[in-house]
Structure formats: structure tokens, C-alpha cells
Design a protein around this motif. Structure first.
Motif, PDB file in Angstrom:
ATOM      1  N   ILE A  43      -0.825   0.270   6.049  1.00  0.00           N
ATOM      2  CA  ILE A  43      -1.179  -0.316   7.197  1.00  0.00           C
ATOM      3  C   ILE A  43       0.210  -0.716   7.690  1.00  0.00           C
ATOM      4  CG2 ILE A  43      -2.029  -2.588   8.275  1.00  0.00           C
ATOM      5  CD1 ILE A  43      -4.341  -2.249   6.243  1.00  0.00           C
ATOM      6  N   LYS A  44       1.246  -1.257   6.833  1.00  0.00           N
ATOM      7  CA  LYS A  44       2.506  -1.566   7.235  1.00  0.00           C
ATOM      8  C   LYS A  44       3.370  -0.400   7.837  1.00  0.00           C
ATOM      9  CE  LYS A  44       6.936  -3.536   5.700  1.00  0.00           C
ATOM     10  NZ  LYS A  44       7.655  -4.134   4.423  1.00  0.00           N
ATOM     11  N   GLU A  56       1.806   2.364   9.547  1.00  0.00           N
ATOM     12  CA  GLU A  56       1.586   2.604  10.815  1.00  0.00           C
ATOM     13  C   GLU A  56       1.964   1.550  11.982  1.00  0.00           C
ATOM     14  OE1 GLU A  56      -0.183   4.914  11.705  1.00  0.00           O
ATOM     15  OE2 GLU A  56      -0.372   5.841   9.706  1.00  0.00           O
ATOM     16  N   TYR A  57       2.222   0.204  11.824  1.00  0.00           N
ATOM     17  CA  TYR A  57       2.714  -0.696  12.491  1.00  0.00           C
ATOM     18  C   TYR A  57       4.120  -0.640  12.814  1.00  0.00           C
ATOM     19  CZ  TYR A  57      -1.497  -3.290  12.471  1.00  0.00           C
ATOM     20  OH  TYR A  57      -2.916  -3.842  12.613  1.00  0.00           O
ATOM     21  N   GLN A  63       4.501   2.239  15.271  1.00  0.00           N
ATOM     22  CA  GLN A  63       4.268   1.854  16.651  1.00  0.00           C
ATOM     23  C   GLN A  63       5.062   0.801  17.088  1.00  0.00           C
ATOM     24  OE1 GLN A  63       1.610   2.790  18.393  1.00  0.00           O
ATOM     25  NE2 GLN A  63       1.084   4.080  17.008  1.00  0.00           N
ATOM     26  N   LYS A 111      -4.769   3.808   8.163  1.00  0.00           N
ATOM     27  CA  LYS A 111      -4.620   4.166   9.632  1.00  0.00           C
ATOM     28  C   LYS A 111      -5.947   3.518  10.637  1.00  0.00           C
ATOM     29  CE  LYS A 111      -2.354   8.724   9.018  1.00  0.00           C
ATOM     30  NZ  LYS A 111      -1.153   8.159   9.651  1.00  0.00           N
ATOM     31  N   CYS A 122      -7.725   0.636   9.690  1.00  0.00           N
ATOM     32  CA  CYS A 122      -7.473  -0.730   9.921  1.00  0.00           C
ATOM     33  C   CYS A 122      -6.159  -1.171  10.896  1.00  0.00           C
ATOM     34  CB  CYS A 122      -6.963  -1.506   8.416  1.00  0.00           C
ATOM     35  SG  CYS A 122      -8.248  -1.392   7.150  1.00  0.00           S
ATOM     36  N   ALA A 123      -5.258  -0.269  10.569  1.00  0.00           N
ATOM     37  CA  ALA A 123      -3.873  -0.597  11.647  1.00  0.00           C
ATOM     38  C   ALA A 123      -4.310  -0.445  13.054  1.00  0.00           C
ATOM     39  CB  ALA A 123      -2.991   0.296  11.554  1.00  0.00           C
ATOM     40  N   TYR A 124      -5.132   0.838  13.454  1.00  0.00           N
ATOM     41  CA  TYR A 124      -5.523   0.895  15.029  1.00  0.00           C
ATOM     42  C   TYR A 124      -6.563   0.342  15.304  1.00  0.00           C
ATOM     43  CZ  TYR A 124      -2.124   4.767  15.480  1.00  0.00           C
ATOM     44  OH  TYR A 124      -0.954   5.565  15.757  1.00  0.00           O
TER      45      TYR A 124
END
Length: 420
Positions: free
Chosen positions: A3-4, A6-7, A10, A267, A269-271
């Protein structure tokens, strides 16, 4: 850590953040203002109507009063403080200065009264038992009268039909009142109460008891374009997956003793959080920005949790499409244009741009296959139909099953095609 990752991707992509968060809000405001202006031009404001009175009689006066009494029209009989004839009114409408001109024919009141009087006399003769009282009158054949309506060529067909129906009903009401009046005079009855002229048949619109207002452009556009924004994460999500494959990042990830599904879950959870942020920003625009632009405020009421739930599962469906597309595509040139085009098609078919009920029957059946349509119907159940959890549960299930199916296909395809 997934998750980290992916952020971090972004945050470093400023252009992607603008597309994800700023552009949907600009699109929402723009589309709502355009639709609100178009809607008000037909139903929400008083429309000026040019009236050319060639009759100069009581029928024309009654038409003038009734048009003004409806509250939807403003009767205009002078342009720049000057009277105008039929040709000038026609030219003004065809230039687009006015949407409608009504031209009453000459001698309308005189001929209508004469026709009614002749018809009443014939009826009274049939009921006369004294042959001496029967006076045969010569019947004058009257020519038909045309009420000319000039419409702006850009006017919608539905508006033209509504105006024709309203004027036709108005003339019929005037004629009915005149018939009653002539009968009273012939019968020598001065008390008008002998004829009950109240309209017996009325139309009453019935909906849920706690619905106070009719659906507006705001109630449609906020959930509809929120869905469009949520599904547009298909593009950056699929591009990121393709980048990881082309740059070798995916090779490093899959060498770790962690199932591929864990990376996809990261991915997701992040999106999913991004999609909820998009939805809440759109709600804030509808609630607080719209009133500043003289648009009706979007009313969330007590349905915040239900709206959030629909946004969450809509986000899952969008993420499923993005993961599947990123897994199937081998280059960014494949994922980016296809993802953007596919989202536009889902929006068009799902009823975001054009309501489903105005589509051809075949397209209405196809619309049921669009996940955007499932999400939009869920929002409609909450906002317009005041639906409870039971009402939106079928749409939630469909969205979740769609996410599960796309995710499963992506995992199976990756396992089949993986060479490392």
C-alpha cells in the motif's frame, strides 16, 4: 508495504493526481451548470412568448390571461416598445431571440361565438315541442381558424409538443366555458351554479411520502460523475501495473516469498481509499460549492453511510477492471487508450450521460451489463427512491461479484503467462 508503495507512486505523479481529483470536480461543476441552464430554459424559468393578437376579442383576452396565469410564460406584445405583426414575430423567433410566437387569427372570437350559438340553437330546436316556436335559421359555414405557432429551430421536440398540448387544452377550456354560457342564456338561467364547471378529472403525481422535491440535475450529476471519476482510476492503475512489468519491478516483487494476490490486495486497498476520497470531494462540491454558483445544494441527508457503501463497492468494481487491464496489457500504449475508451463506453452505456429510459430497447438491455449502471441505480435507490439497505443490496452484490470475477481472471491469467 504494498500500500505504501502505491501511495509513493501516486504522490510523485502530480499530473496523475490532478486527473484523479481536480478534473472530475471541474467536470462535475461544468456539466451541472450546463444541464441546469438547459433545464431552466424550458421548465425552470418564465419563458417569454410573443403574442400577435389579430383577434382583438374576448377569446384573445382569455388566452392572454391564461398564459400569464400559468406562471411559466411571460406574454410579450411589444418589442422595444413597438407593436409587431406576424412576420416580425416570425423573424424574431427564427433569429433565436425568442423561443415561441403565438399568432391568433382574425375574427376568432366572433366566429367561435357564432359556431357555438348555431350549435346550441340546433340543439334547442330538437327539444322544442311547439312547432310555432321552431325557427329555422340559416347555418353559416365557417372556415377553420389556424393558430400559428412559430418555434425557434433549436427548440426540442418535447417542448414543442408540450406547448401545443397546453394551447390546445386552453382553447378547448375557453370553448367549453362559452358553451355553458350560451346554454344558460338560452334557458334564461342567470344563476351560473346550475352548471358545475369544475374539472372532474385531475392528475396527481404520487411518490414516496417523504420526497419533497423532484429529481434535479444535481441529484443526477453528483453520483453519476462521481462514478465516472471512480472508474477513471482504471487508467493510472493499469498503467502502473504495466510499468512494473516493463521496468522489471514485478520480477523483483514476485521473487519475494509473498503470493501475487497480496500485491493485488495492496493495490486494491490503496486505490479504494483514493476512490472514496474522490467521492467525498464530489460530495463537498455538491454540498458547499454548488450554492455559491446558484445551483441547488446536493442533499446528503441521513444517507451518508449508504452513499459511502455504494461508492466503496463501485470503487472495487473499478479496481477490478484496472487490475485486469493492467495484467492483460503488455505496453502502456495498450492500457492507457483502451482504459480511457472503455470507461467512456461504460459511462455512455450505463446512463451517466444519457438516461437509460430514453435509449432504444436493445441499448436498455445492454445497459444492465454495465457496472456503472449498477452503481448509478444504487445511488438512485438511495437519493430518489428513498431505498433502504435491502433495495441497494442487489447492486452491491453485483458490483462485488464483478470485482471478484475480474480479480480472479487477472490472477489466473498471470499464473498462466508468468515466465519467472
Amino acid at each position: 508495504m504494498a500500500i505504501k508503495k502505491e501511495y509513493l507512486l501516486q504522490i510523485r505523479d502530480i499530473g496523475g493526481l490532478i486527473i484523479l481529483f481536480v478534473m472530475p470536480m471541474v467536470l462535475l461543476v461544468t456539466i451541472t451548470m450546463v444541464q441546469k441552464g438547459s433545464f431552466d430554459s424550458i421548465t425552470g424559468t418564465r419563458i417569454p412568448i410573443l403574442l400577435v393578437d389579430n383577434d382583438k376579442g374576448e377569446i384573445a383576452e382569455m388566452v392572454r390571461q391564461e398564459l400569464g396565469r400559468t406562471g411559466n410564460f411571460v406574454v410579450v406584445e411589444q418589442i422595444d416598445h413597438k407593436s409587431f405583426d406576424e412576420q416580425e414575430a416570425k423573424a424574431a423567433v427564427f433569429r433565436g431571440d425568442y423561443q415561441l410566437a403565438v399568432v391568433l387569427p382574425p375574427q376568432l372570437s366572433v366566429d367561435l361565438n357564432l359556431q357555438i350559438q348555431q350549435n346550441v340553437d340546433l340543439i334547442m330546436q330538437e327539444f322544442s315541442y311547439d312547432a310555432g316556436e321552431v325557427k329555422t335559421k340559416k347555418i353559416k359555414v365557417l372556415q377553420e381558424k389556424d393558430v400559428n405557432l412559430y418555434f425557434d429551430p433549436a427548440t426540442q421536440t418535447s417542448f414543442k409538443t408540450a406547448i401545443k398540448s397546453a394551447i390546445d387544452k386552453l382553447i378547448a377550456t375557453v370553448e367549453k366555458d362559452k358553451v355553458y354560457k350560451v346554454f344558460q342564456e338560452e334557458l334564461g338561467v342567470s344563476d351560473s351554479a346550475i352548471f358545475d364547471q369544475r374539472q372532474l378529472l385531475k392528475y396527481q403525481e404520487i411518490g414516496p411520502q417523504h420526497v419533497q422535491e423532484k429529481p434535479s440535475a444535481v441529484q443526477h450529476n453528483v453520483p453519476a460523475w462521481s462514478l465516472f471519476a471512480i472508474f477513471f482510476i482504471v487508467v493510472p492503475l493499469s498503467i502502473n501495473i504495466v510499468k512494473e512489468k516493463s521496468q522489471g519491478t514485478m520480477v523483483r516483487l514476485i521473487t519475494n516469498p509473498v503470493p501475487y494476490a497480496i500485491f493485488l490486495l495492496g493495490k486494491t486497498c490503496a486505490y479504494l481509499i483514493i476512490s472514496l476520497l474522490q467521492f467525498y470531494l464530489m460530495l463537498l462540491v455538491g454540498v458547499y460549492v454548488f450554492p455559491l454558483l446558484q445551483l441547488p445544494a446536493f442533499e446528503v441527508g441521513s444517507y451518508f453511510i449508504q452513499l459511502s457503501c455504494m461508492a466503496l463497492f463501485s470503487g472495487l468494481a473499478a479496481i477490478g477492471v484496472g487490475i485486469l487491464l493492467g495484467t492483460l496489457a503488455s505496453t502502456q500504449e495498450q492500457s492507457a487508450p483502451f482504459g480511457a475508451t472503455f470507461v467512456v463506453i461504460l459511462a455512455a452505456v450505463g446512463g451517466v450521460w444519457v438516461p437509460v429510459f430514453v435509449m432504444p430497447p436493445v441499448m436498455q438491455q445492454i445497459a444492465r451489463l454495465s457496472p456503472m449502471n449498477w452503481g448509478l441505480n444504487g445511488f438512485y435507490d438511495i437519493l430518489l427512491r428513498q431505498g433502504n439497505w435491502t433495495a441497494i443490496l442487489p447492486n452491491i452484490i453485483l458490483l462485488f461479484l464483478f470485482f471478484t470475477l475480474t480479480l480472479a481472471v487477472a490472477i489466473i491469467y498471470d499464473n498462466k503467462k508468468r515466465t519467472v
